[in-house]
Enzyme design. Structure first.
Site, PDB file in Angstrom:
ATOM      1  N   HIS A 162       0.829  -1.206   0.000  1.00 25.19           N
ATOM      2  CA  HIS A 162       0.000   0.000   0.000  1.00 25.19           C
ATOM      3  C   HIS A 162       0.867   1.261   0.000  1.00 25.19           C
ATOM      4  CE1 HIS A 162      -3.314  -2.712   0.897  1.00 25.19           C
ATOM      5  NE2 HIS A 162      -4.147  -1.709   0.687  1.00 25.19           N
ATOM      6  N   LYS A 176     -10.163  -7.254   7.888  1.00 22.74           N
ATOM      7  CA  LYS A 176     -10.944  -7.354   9.126  1.00 22.74           C
ATOM      8  C   LYS A 176     -10.885  -6.029   9.878  1.00 22.74           C
ATOM      9  CE  LYS A 176      -7.389  -9.178  12.258  1.00 22.74           C
ATOM     10  NZ  LYS A 176      -6.994 -10.288  13.144  1.00 22.74           N
TER      11      LYS A 176
END
Length: 203
Positions: A48, A115
């Site tokens: 990322h 999550k």
């Protein structure tokens, strides 16, 4: 979950299969339980940050209309020298909040699996560009690994190491729940707001 007004019918599983078109993604709503069949690319902190800072995707990696999984899988080679995933639990997604909106925008991602949920900037990118956040079950890494039928390839292994590399995975009936949809709805925000109201009523 029903108490906060979010529809959730775990016995009704929506089959989400390749191609992951904008039409299919826009049809999903918060609370929908899905089983995903197709291709996942994994990506954690290193990937990322690398993409956010202008790094190029390796040849062979096409995230457009794809699904990015926040996961650092445990992968070993079997007796035939083929990669096999033995554990593939989701990583906590909030760590990618500074970068996720831009990656959704720039690379045309249709789904992010992880999550714990994400925040407002990612939610707005989902609404604007037609993407959803899918919550996978934490603590079920070995069970989720059984849904991974094949490792198609691995990229940036030498640069980032195995857990942070981009793994291209072929998945079948991978279970998840839509907790942020492409219409601006977030189950995580609803839970937080309800919790704050409940706390305020007791103070």
């Amino acid at each position: 979950m029903r108490a906060i007004g979010a529809p959730f019918h775990p016995h009704v599983m929506i089959q989400l299969t390749t191609p992951f078109t904008e039409e299919k993604i826009r049809a999903l709503k918060v609370g929908d339980a899905v089983e995903i069949t197709g291709i996942f690319f994994t990506g954690r902190d290193a990937v990322h940050k690398y993409l956010h800072e202008g790094g190029a995707l390796p040849p062979g990696v096409n995230l457009r209309d794809g699904i990015l999984y926040h996961c650092g899988p445990v992968v070993v080679k079997d007796g035939a020298g083929e990669w096999k995933v033995t554990a593939a639990g989701p990583t906590t997604s909030i760590r990618e909040e500074p970068y996720q909106w831009q990656i959704i925008r720039d690379f045309g991602i249709r789904g992010v699996v992880g999550k714990g949920g994400m925040e407002s900037r990612t939610l707005e990118a989902c609404r604007e560009h037609g993407c959803v956040y899918l919550h996978a079950v934490g603590g079920a890494a070995q069970v989720l690994a059984e849904c991974i039928k094949r490792v198609r390839n691995v990229y940036l292994m030498e640069k980032f190491g195995a857990p942070e590399a981009i793994w291209e995975l072929e998945v079948e009936r991978f279970p998840a729940v839509v907790t942020m949809d492409s219409h601006g709805n977030s189950l995580h925000e609803q839970v937080l707001a309800d919790s704050r109201r409940a706390l305020a009523s007791r103070l």
